[in-house]
Enzyme design. Structure first.
Site, PDB file in Angstrom:
ATOM      1  N   TYR A  90     -16.191  15.789 -15.955  1.00  0.00           N
ATOM      2  CA  TYR A  90     -16.789  14.298 -16.002  1.00  0.00           C
ATOM      3  C   TYR A  90     -17.780  14.233 -14.954  1.00  0.00           C
ATOM      4  O   TYR A  90     -17.581  14.777 -13.671  1.00  0.00           O
ATOM      5  CB  TYR A  90     -15.419  13.365 -15.704  1.00  0.00           C
ATOM      6  N   ASP A  99      -6.740  17.770 -15.738  1.00  0.00           N
ATOM      7  CA  ASP A  99      -7.108  16.313 -15.969  1.00  0.00           C
ATOM      8  C   ASP A  99      -6.698  16.223 -17.423  1.00  0.00           C
ATOM      9  O   ASP A  99      -7.405  16.863 -18.329  1.00  0.00           O
ATOM     10  CB  ASP A  99      -8.503  16.045 -15.726  1.00  0.00           C
ATOM     11  N   ARG A 101       0.977  -1.132   0.094  1.00  0.00           N
ATOM     12  CA  ARG A 101      -0.071  -0.142  -0.017  1.00  0.00           C
ATOM     13  C   ARG A 101       1.141   1.376   0.025  1.00  0.00           C
ATOM     14  O   ARG A 101       0.488   2.283  -0.344  1.00  0.00           O
ATOM     15  CB  ARG A 101      -0.842  -0.059   1.244  1.00  0.00           C
ATOM     16  N   LYS A 153      -8.470   5.061 -19.653  1.00  0.00           N
ATOM     17  CA  LYS A 153      -8.668   5.381 -21.216  1.00  0.00           C
ATOM     18  C   LYS A 153      -7.430   5.151 -21.901  1.00  0.00           C
ATOM     19  O   LYS A 153      -6.867   4.237 -22.143  1.00  0.00           O
ATOM     20  CB  LYS A 153      -9.036   6.995 -20.872  1.00  0.00           C
TER      21      LYS A 153
HETATM   22  N1  LCS Z   1     -11.532  12.107 -15.634  1.00  0.00           N
HETATM   23  C1  LCS Z   1     -12.115  12.101 -16.995  1.00  0.00           C
HETATM   24  C2  LCS Z   1     -11.958  13.240 -18.053  1.00  0.00           C
HETATM   25  C3  LCS Z   1     -12.929  10.890 -17.136  1.00  0.00           C
HETATM   26  O1  LCS Z   1     -13.643  10.967 -18.432  1.00  0.00           O
HETATM   27  C4  LCS Z   1     -13.190  10.064 -16.150  1.00  0.00           C
HETATM   28  C5  LCS Z   1     -14.073   8.829 -16.572  1.00  0.00           C
HETATM   29  C6  LCS Z   1     -12.366  10.066 -15.039  1.00  0.00           C
HETATM   30  C7  LCS Z   1     -11.789  11.167 -14.921  1.00  0.00           C
HETATM   31  C8  LCS Z   1     -12.443   9.115 -13.987  1.00  0.00           C
HETATM   32  O2  LCS Z   1     -11.733   7.975 -14.421  1.00  0.00           O
HETATM   33  P1  LCS Z   1     -12.142   6.452 -13.713  1.00  0.00           P
HETATM   34  O3  LCS Z   1     -12.300   6.487 -12.322  1.00  0.00           O
HETATM   35  O4  LCS Z   1     -13.512   6.017 -14.378  1.00  0.00           O
HETATM   36  O5  LCS Z   1     -10.871   5.761 -14.222  1.00  0.00           O
HETATM   37  N2  LCS Z   1     -14.874   8.935 -17.650  1.00  0.00           N
HETATM   38  C9  LCS Z   1     -15.697   8.131 -18.065  1.00  0.00           C
HETATM   39  C10 LCS Z   1     -16.516   8.555 -19.165  1.00  0.00           C
HETATM   40  O6  LCS Z   1     -16.445   9.616 -19.661  1.00  0.00           O
HETATM   41  N3  LCS Z   1     -17.324   7.454 -19.532  1.00  0.00           N
HETATM   42  O7  LCS Z   1     -17.226   6.548 -18.366  1.00  0.00           O
HETATM   43  C11 LCS Z   1     -16.146   6.944 -17.511  1.00  0.00           C
END
Ligand code: LCS
Length: 397
Positions: free
Chosen positions: A114, A186, A61, A211
């Site tokens: 998001y 981000d 951790r 992504k």
């Molecule tokens: N930042 C952005 C720009 C995102 O699009 C997402 C998730 C996150 C952070 C969060 O990331 P995660 O915890 O899912 O790894 N975006 C999503 C979307 O547009 N569709 O499904 C998830």
């Protein structure tokens, strides 16, 4: 690129490995250290490691060699001193914000983030008195106008999910630093291949590596990069104590994904650009949002901070939500799914999916209309992607 430094494409294939742990026994691919804890040679050594007097692993951790390789890789790709890996993009965002903010602080946020980030900001307001406001942070004046006395941090996505509006990163950094505040970007949509926020003045860059960095739709993981000072503080507090760490196996998957990032992002971009141009000409399409288009309203800013429009295209279908749903249901090759930045083309409807939790009036202000459709253009042949979109558009007239 610093003088004498190899290009990003090369560094993505050969990420740094300060301890040589990725090359054990000459392995070309790094080992996955699936271990929760690490044995001490003596009790004294254990004590010294806990006290930070001797380097070495203690417990996964706190740090793990495979995860550490990924942290070095993201730091190198973003031009940062250090990186950190988390269980998800949301774990990265929440850990960074909790570490950098305190009760009573104000956060200035890009007009559009998001849906999960939006919900987190609401939670921080309700439970911890950390307030936020949204603004179109498109130039220095706009940032100054939105500034409040208690603003301690600017948090932005650019391009904004899903409207593709750009935020002026350099202007945000200037204003934040003049006021002793910080800028967090981000960079999930653009990736370090197309945009380098730290070089434009940002303090911390965040990724949902779920992504493009992972790239294959098979892992959930988050990353952050910035100065060693900030990253160490986040590791020792928010990451260690909230415990939102990633597994060594997932870290390995993203390490593998990042090796092909530059090639994939270029192909995603090429295809998305072509799809955007074709959508613009289609009679069923009212508007197309894609930063790489020659008539993109923020063309000057695009040229200033991006090296390509990326793989995400949003468009407004004529006929609103009803036509949009019909269009989505007729897709045969493109997948109806949220998430983005992977090999498959994914199509989603922000109003009823990713941004359903954002109140309608705020959604409207963010420019998310009922007929808005978001496409994450995948790595299939662009002609096959277009043929599917076109047949679905045709039948939804
Ligand atoms: N930042 C952005 C720009 C995102 O699009 C997402 C998730 C996150 C952070 C969060 O990331 P995660 O915890 O899912 O790894 N975006 C999503 C979307 O547009 N569709 O499904 C998830």
């Amino acid at each position: 690129m610093k003088t004498g430094q190899k290009s990003l494409d090369t560094r993505l294939v050969h990420p740094p490995d300060s301890q040589g742990e990725g090359r054990l026994l000459g392995a070309v691919a790094p080992p996955v250290f699936l271990t929760s804890t690490f044995v001490f040679d003596s009790a004294e050594q254990g004590g010294a490691r806990f006290a930070g007097q001797e380097p070495g692993y203690v417990y996964s951790r706190l740090a793990n060699p495979t995860v550490g390789l990924l942290e070095q890789a993201v730091a190198d790709a973003e031009g940062a001193q250090s990186g950190l890996a988390f269980a998800s993009g949301m774990a990265a965002i929440s850990s960074v914000l909790v570490q950098l903010l305190r009760s009573g602080d104000h956060v200035l946020v890009s007009r559009g983030v998001y849906g999960g980030t939006f919900a987190l900001l609401e939670l921080l307001t309700e439970k911890f008195g950390i307030h936020h406001t949204f603004a179109h942070l498109t130039d220095e004046n706009a940032v100054l106008q939105a500034w409040q006395e208690q603003t301690r941090l600017i948090y932005v996505e650019t391009p904004v999910n899903p409207t593709m509006e750009l935020v002026d990163i350099a202007a945000c950094a200037r204003v934040a630093h003049e006021h002793g505040a910080l800028l967090v970007v981000d960079n999930t949509f653009a990736t370090p291949v197309l945009q380098r926020p730290l070089e434009l003045g940002a303090d911390v860059v965040i990724h949902s590596a779920t992504k493009y960095l992972g790239g294959h739709g098979d892992v959930i993981l988050g990353l952050a990069a910035g100065t060693t000072e900030w990253m160490s503080q986040i590791r020792l507090n928010a990451l260690k104590d909230f415990g939102g760490i990633t597994s060594p196996f997932d870290a390995w998957m993203v390490l593998r994904g990042m090796k092909t990032l530059a090639v994939r992002v270029r192909r995603h971009t090429e295809s998305a650009h072509e799809i955007a141009i074709r959508l613009q000409k289609h009679p069923q399409v009212a508007e197309v949002y894609y930063p790489g288009l020659p008539d993109f309203p923020q063309r000057a800013l695009y040229r200033q901070q991006m090296h390509g429009g990326g793989g995400m295209v949003s468009f407004v279908i004529r006929g609103g939500a009803e036509t949009g749903v019909q269009f989505m249901d007729r897709l045969e090759l493109c997948e109806r799914a949220v998430s983005l930045g992977e090999v498959h083309t994914l199509v989603e409807h922000p109003t009823s999916m990713t941004h359903a939790g954002v109140p309608p009036e705020i959604r409207e202000e963010m420019g998310i209309s009922a007929g808005l459709i978001r496409i994450s253009v995948g790595l299939e042949d662009v002609e096959d992607i277009w043929a599917d979109l076109e047949q679905a558009l045709k039948s939804s007239t």
